[in-house]
Design a protein around this motif. Structure first.
Motif, PDB file in Angstrom:
ATOM      1  N   ALA A 138      -4.566  -1.018  39.451  1.00 21.79           N
ATOM      2  CA  ALA A 138      -3.334  -1.375  40.158  1.00 21.79           C
ATOM      3  C   ALA A 138      -3.652  -2.171  41.425  1.00 21.79           C
ATOM      4  O   ALA A 138      -2.945  -3.129  41.773  1.00 21.79           O
ATOM      5  N   GLN A 139      -4.720  -1.789  42.113  1.00 22.72           N
ATOM      6  CA  GLN A 139      -5.145  -2.536  43.299  1.00 22.72           C
ATOM      7  C   GLN A 139      -5.596  -3.948  42.921  1.00 22.72           C
ATOM      8  O   GLN A 139      -5.277  -4.922  43.613  1.00 22.72           O
ATOM      9  N   VAL A 140      -6.368  -4.057  41.842  1.00 25.30           N
ATOM     10  CA  VAL A 140      -6.831  -5.368  41.391  1.00 25.30           C
ATOM     11  C   VAL A 140      -5.623  -6.275  41.146  1.00 25.30           C
ATOM     12  O   VAL A 140      -5.577  -7.429  41.610  1.00 25.30           O
ATOM     13  N   LEU A 141      -4.649  -5.772  40.419  1.00 30.41           N
ATOM     14  CA  LEU A 141      -3.475  -6.569  40.092  1.00 30.41           C
ATOM     15  C   LEU A 141      -2.694  -6.927  41.347  1.00 30.41           C
ATOM     16  O   LEU A 141      -2.252  -8.077  41.519  1.00 30.41           O
ATOM     17  N   ASP A 142      -2.557  -5.952  42.253  1.00 31.88           N
ATOM     18  CA  ASP A 142      -1.789  -6.189  43.475  1.00 31.88           C
ATOM     19  C   ASP A 142      -2.447  -7.232  44.370  1.00 31.88           C
ATOM     20  O   ASP A 142      -1.759  -8.037  45.006  1.00 31.88           O
ATOM     21  N   LYS A 143      -3.769  -7.240  44.424  1.00 34.54           N
ATOM     22  CA  LYS A 143      -4.477  -8.137  45.335  1.00 34.54           C
ATOM     23  C   LYS A 143      -4.757  -9.511  44.721  1.00 34.54           C
ATOM     24  O   LYS A 143      -4.732 -10.534  45.425  1.00 34.54           O
ATOM     25  N   ILE A 144      -5.061  -9.567  43.424  1.00 35.97           N
ATOM     26  CA  ILE A 144      -5.529 -10.812  42.823  1.00 35.97           C
ATOM     27  C   ILE A 144      -4.405 -11.614  42.174  1.00 35.97           C
ATOM     28  O   ILE A 144      -4.396 -12.848  42.250  1.00 35.97           O
ATOM     29  N   ALA A 145      -3.435 -10.952  41.548  1.00 35.12           N
ATOM     30  CA  ALA A 145      -2.379 -11.691  40.848  1.00 35.12           C
ATOM     31  C   ALA A 145      -1.603 -12.643  41.766  1.00 35.12           C
ATOM     32  O   ALA A 145      -1.353 -13.793  41.386  1.00 35.12           O
ATOM     33  N   PRO A 146      -1.212 -12.228  42.981  1.00 38.86           N
ATOM     34  CA  PRO A 146      -0.500 -13.177  43.852  1.00 38.86           C
ATOM     35  C   PRO A 146      -1.342 -14.411  44.194  1.00 38.86           C
ATOM     36  O   PRO A 146      -0.805 -15.520  44.316  1.00 38.86           O
ATOM     37  N   LEU A 147      -2.638 -14.232  44.336  1.00 34.61           N
ATOM     38  CA  LEU A 147      -3.501 -15.368  44.634  1.00 34.61           C
ATOM     39  C   LEU A 147      -3.582 -16.310  43.439  1.00 34.61           C
ATOM     40  O   LEU A 147      -3.632 -17.547  43.600  1.00 34.61           O
ATOM     41  N   LEU A 148      -3.615 -15.754  42.244  1.00 32.41           N
ATOM     42  CA  LEU A 148      -3.615 -16.587  41.041  1.00 32.41           C
ATOM     43  C   LEU A 148      -2.304 -17.359  40.927  1.00 32.41           C
ATOM     44  O   LEU A 148      -2.300 -18.573  40.658  1.00 32.41           O
ATOM     45  N   ASN A 149      -1.194 -16.685  41.126  1.00 30.37           N
ATOM     46  CA  ASN A 149       0.104 -17.357  41.025  1.00 30.37           C
ATOM     47  C   ASN A 149       0.244 -18.448  42.075  1.00 30.37           C
ATOM     48  O   ASN A 149       0.827 -19.515  41.805  1.00 30.37           O
ATOM     49  N   ALA A 150      -0.279 -18.206  43.267  1.00 32.37           N
ATOM     50  CA  ALA A 150      -0.193 -19.201  44.339  1.00 32.37           C
ATOM     51  C   ALA A 150      -0.968 -20.469  43.992  1.00 32.37           C
ATOM     52  O   ALA A 150      -0.678 -21.551  44.518  1.00 32.37           O
ATOM     53  N   GLN A 151      -1.966 -20.333  43.114  1.00 28.57           N
ATOM     54  CA  GLN A 151      -2.767 -21.493  42.700  1.00 28.57           C
ATOM     55  C   GLN A 151      -2.290 -22.086  41.369  1.00 28.57           C
ATOM     56  O   GLN A 151      -2.965 -22.931  40.783  1.00 28.57           O
ATOM     57  N   GLY A 152      -1.155 -21.627  40.895  1.00 23.47           N
ATOM     58  CA  GLY A 152      -0.619 -22.149  39.651  1.00 23.47           C
ATOM     59  C   GLY A 152      -1.339 -21.639  38.419  1.00 23.47           C
ATOM     60  O   GLY A 152      -1.307 -22.280  37.368  1.00 23.47           O
ATOM     61  N   LEU A 153      -1.982 -20.474  38.529  1.00 29.83           N
ATOM     62  CA  LEU A 153      -2.756 -19.920  37.417  1.00 29.83           C
ATOM     63  C   LEU A 153      -1.977 -18.763  36.790  1.00 29.83           C
ATOM     64  O   LEU A 153      -2.463 -17.639  36.647  1.00 29.83           O
ATOM     65  N   GLU A 154      -0.729 -19.061  36.398  1.00 25.92           N
ATOM     66  CA  GLU A 154       0.142 -18.005  35.871  1.00 25.92           C
ATOM     67  C   GLU A 154      -0.400 -17.390  34.586  1.00 25.92           C
ATOM     68  O   GLU A 154      -0.247 -16.178  34.345  1.00 25.92           O
ATOM     69  N   ALA A 155      -1.044 -18.199  33.737  1.00 21.97           N
ATOM     70  CA  ALA A 155      -1.567 -17.653  32.476  1.00 21.97           C
ATOM     71  C   ALA A 155      -2.640 -16.609  32.742  1.00 21.97           C
ATOM     72  O   ALA A 155      -2.686 -15.561  32.074  1.00 21.97           O
ATOM     73  N   THR A 156      -3.488 -16.866  33.735  1.00 21.86           N
ATOM     74  CA  THR A 156      -4.514 -15.882  34.077  1.00 21.86           C
ATOM     75  C   THR A 156      -3.886 -14.654  34.720  1.00 21.86           C
ATOM     76  O   THR A 156      -4.337 -13.521  34.485  1.00 21.86           O
ATOM     77  N   ALA A 157      -2.841 -14.853  35.521  1.00 22.80           N
ATOM     78  CA  ALA A 157      -2.144 -13.715  36.115  1.00 22.80           C
ATOM     79  C   ALA A 157      -1.532 -12.832  35.029  1.00 22.80           C
ATOM     80  O   ALA A 157      -1.560 -11.585  35.127  1.00 22.80           O
ATOM     81  N   THR A 158      -0.976 -13.450  33.988  1.00 20.61           N
ATOM     82  CA  THR A 158      -0.421 -12.682  32.880  1.00 20.61           C
ATOM     83  C   THR A 158      -1.511 -11.920  32.145  1.00 20.61           C
ATOM     84  O   THR A 158      -1.361 -10.735  31.804  1.00 20.61           O
ATOM     85  N   TRP A 159      -2.637 -12.595  31.914  1.00 21.64           N
ATOM     86  CA  TRP A 159      -3.771 -11.920  31.277  1.00 21.64           C
ATOM     87  C   TRP A 159      -4.244 -10.745  32.131  1.00 21.64           C
ATOM     88  O   TRP A 159      -4.546  -9.663  31.613  1.00 21.64           O
ATOM     89  N   LEU A 160      -4.301 -10.949  33.448  1.00 19.91           N
ATOM     90  CA  LEU A 160      -4.779  -9.896  34.346  1.00 19.91           C
ATOM     91  C   LEU A 160      -3.872  -8.674  34.281  1.00 19.91           C
ATOM     92  O   LEU A 160      -4.357  -7.531  34.314  1.00 19.91           O
ATOM     93  N   ALA A 161      -2.573  -8.883  34.187  1.00 19.97           N
ATOM     94  CA  ALA A 161      -1.647  -7.760  34.092  1.00 19.97           C
ATOM     95  C   ALA A 161      -1.936  -6.920  32.854  1.00 19.97           C
ATOM     96  O   ALA A 161      -1.887  -5.681  32.897  1.00 19.97           O
ATOM     97  N   GLN A 162      -2.284  -7.577  31.758  1.00 25.05           N
ATOM     98  CA  GLN A 162      -2.626  -6.848  30.539  1.00 25.05           C
ATOM     99  C   GLN A 162      -3.959  -6.123  30.696  1.00 25.05           C
ATOM    100  O   GLN A 162      -4.111  -4.974  30.265  1.00 25.05           O
TER     101      GLN A 162
END
Length: 603
Positions: A574-598
């Motif tokens: 949960a911490q990984v997702l909370d800290k890393i997903a916003p940074l991925l989305n901010a860089q336009g890496l939505e596909a990786t953010a979706t993968w990370l959530a899974q």
């Protein structure tokens, strides 16, 4: 590209080189010669000009040594390198299991009539020489300080490093160089020492808030220095490497001198001089004693202050780890999509991970040569892929990737073990045991005064319960834009240094099955004060996580985990997702953010 994958040595070269060295042995009247991996600064990495062990034997591991006698040449390595050494050295060299086989016992056995064994006193520490001389006492085998016989036959030996010196940000350091010099000088005065001889490049760089690029992977300047009890420093470094801005940074209390004058400066010291005999060359002790200087054999005064990171350093390295976490998420997503196709090799994987780190725009270097081992190569603890060993990444394998980055604001080190398809029940069982050990260390509060040797068993207990273990320490200290392997703290059976707030360590248990697979999971943590426990009179410490990247859930046998272990893993993800997903989305890496959530979904 920061990392080269071409083998730097060839086993067949060792035959002629060993013959040449033995010819010089006879000429010097010696019966043997010791060839360590170390340079005069005892660093893990060495400059090309100091890679004597690799040049002579072909062995490129970061620890080990050779003992060359007229009829046998032993290459001594510990458990991390026993598979590697067999593949790298020619048949004229004999791998020796160390420390199970002690050098003194081996020498006594191989030189039954006694004999003289030469060594370069600049390449062996005072403690090392003292211990070996004591162990050989009465055996008839004697140690003889000698010129370096490898240098005598290495006709095309590269020149020493000469890269410019850089200023390290005081904002990241959290202290000025003047403050650091003052505090270390106060420690000298309190102990009654007039000066300290400094031989560790990372300590000197920390003290003076400088960095360099003299050796691969570790941003240090290779130099010696003398710190005086009034805070002045004499730095032995060629002035051609120091520009006016750097000289202004060093200030009037830091003088530079030609490295060739180091010996004379040592002989001219007065009073009691501190020398760290665990790291200083025997040659320095000999020079001081011959000059009548009183030696205080105590720890380098920079070591513990460097290990206890400032709040600014922790903030900075946290930022570096989050940046690195984005690169790791991109890599893990890419690997997950690409590896099952069976088109990748180990070098492809290492290059792609390095590319993701480079795309952060902040990477200075990788923090060590990436360990990218497919299948059986993962069982080689410190495996370094080359063009000759480059193996395909195939379905049904485990893939071990241990890597890190050097950023100006921090040094990272992370290991993940990844499945390519279904590696089988046994691999999942072993992976889960390793994970349980890692979680045990992460979760453990411990009293002030506890050392790494007391915590190491927590990581091994799940493996021990099933008759398994691993032949390396559970963790090492880590610097901030300095060495990825930093002392004196560690998590191992040998680490007696009490852990203190601010210290950064790795937590990396593993399991290795030769010829089949390797497993290791690694996060970096730092020591913090724990919340108040049941006893308000006892100060407790704990670990706080720095590394944020998913641990592959497909390799976990959830039925083996306790509720507390499962909760820790789910909170971590949960911490990984909370800290890393916003940074991925901010860089336009939505596909990786979706993968990370899974990848971070609750178990």
């Amino acid at each position: 590209m920061f990392q080269s994958f071409t083998a730097s040595t060839r086993p067949q070269d060792g035959v002629g080189r060993l013959a040449d060295l033995r010819a010089h042995l006879a000429g010097e009247g010696l019966d043997g010669f010791l060839v360590p991996r170390a340079d005069a600064h005892q660093g893990e990495y060495v400059a090309d000009c100091d890679a004597r062990l690799a040049w002579l034997t072909g062995f490129t591991g970061s620890a080990g040594f050779a003992a060359v006698l007229p009829d046998v040449a032993g290459v001594f390595v510990d458990g991390r390198y026993r598979v590697q050494v067999k593949a790298q050295v020619a048949e004229v060299f004999t791998p020796v299991d160390w420390p199970e086989t002690r050098l003194e016992d081996w020498l006594i056995e191989k030189l039954p009539e006694g004999g003289s064994v030469g060594f370069d006193p600049w390449l062996h520490t005072v403690d090392e020489v003292t211990a070996l001389e004591g162990a050989l006492k009465g055996s008839g085998v004697t140690l003889v300080a000698s010129r370096n016989l490898v240098d005598a036959i290495w006709t095309d030996r590269p020149g020493p490093p000469a890269a410019p010196v850089e200023i390290f940000s005081e904002a990241i350091a959290g202290q000025s160089a003047a403050q650091k010099r003052s505090e270390c000088a106060e420690a000298l005065r309190s102990a009654g020492h007039g000066a300290a001889v400094l031989t560790q490049p990372d300590g000197i760089c920390w003290l003076l808030n400088i960095r360099g690029s003299d050796i691969p992977r570790i941003p240090v300047v290779q130099a010696n220095a003398i710190l005086y009890d009034d805070g002045h420093v004499l730095l032995f470094l060629d002035d051609s490497r120091l520009d006016p801005e750097l000289m202004t940074h060093l200030g009037p209390d830091v003088r530079t001198a030609d490295p060739a004058s180091f010996t004379a400066a040592l002989a001219g010291l007065m009073g009691t001089v501190r020398l760290d005999q665990a790291t200083a060359p025997q040659a320095i002790a000999d020079i001081l004693r011959n000059a009548g200087v009183d030696i205080a054999p105590e720890r380098d005064p920079t070591v513990l202050p460097k290990a206890r990171k400032t709040g600014s350093e922790i903030v900075a390295t946290t930022r570096a780890h989050l940046r690195d976490g984005v690169a790791m998420a991109r890599f893990l997503h890419w690997f997950d999509e690409t590896a099952p196709g069976g088109t990748l090799t180990e070098i492809d994987v290492a290059r792609q991970l390095e590319a993701f780190r480079a795309e952060t725009g902040a990477l200075k270097d990788i923090s060590f040569d990436t360990i990218a081992g497919a299948g059986a190569n993962g069982a080689i603890v410190h495996y370094r892929v080359t063009e000759e060993t480059n193996a395909p990444v195939l379905p049904g394998q485990l893939f071990l990737i241990d890597s890190g980055g050097q950023y100006e604001d921090g040094t990272t080190d992370i290991t993940r073990t990844l499945p390519v398809g279904d590696p089988g029940l046994e691999a999942r069982t072993c992976f889960t045991l390793v994970l349980q050990g890692m979680i045990a260390v992460h979760r453990a509060p411990f009293p002030k005064g506890v050392a790494g040797m007391h915590l190491d068993a927590l990581a091994r207990a799940p493996l021990w319960a099933t008759g398994r273990d691993y032949d390396h320490g559970t963790g090492h200290g880590v610097g901030v834009y300095l060495s990825v392997h930093e002392g004196p703290q560690g998590l191992s059976r040998r680490s007696k240094i009490p852990l203190e707030p601010g210290m950064i360590l790795s937590n990396e248990p593993g399991y290795y099955r030769e010829g089949a697979f390797g497993i290791r999971i690694e996060n970096l943590v730092h020591v913090v004060e724990a919340p108040e426990g049941a006893d308000p009179h006892r100060q407790m410490l704990a670990f706080e996580t720095l590394t944020f990247a998913p641990i592959d859930r497909r390799l976990i046998d959830a039925a083996m985990l306790s509720p507390a272990e499962r909760d820790w893993l789910n909170r971590y993800h949960a911490q990984v997702l909370d800290k890393i997903a916003p940074l991925l989305n901010a860089q336009g890496l939505e596909a990786t953010a979706t993968w990370l959530a899974q990848a971070c979904a609750p178990l």
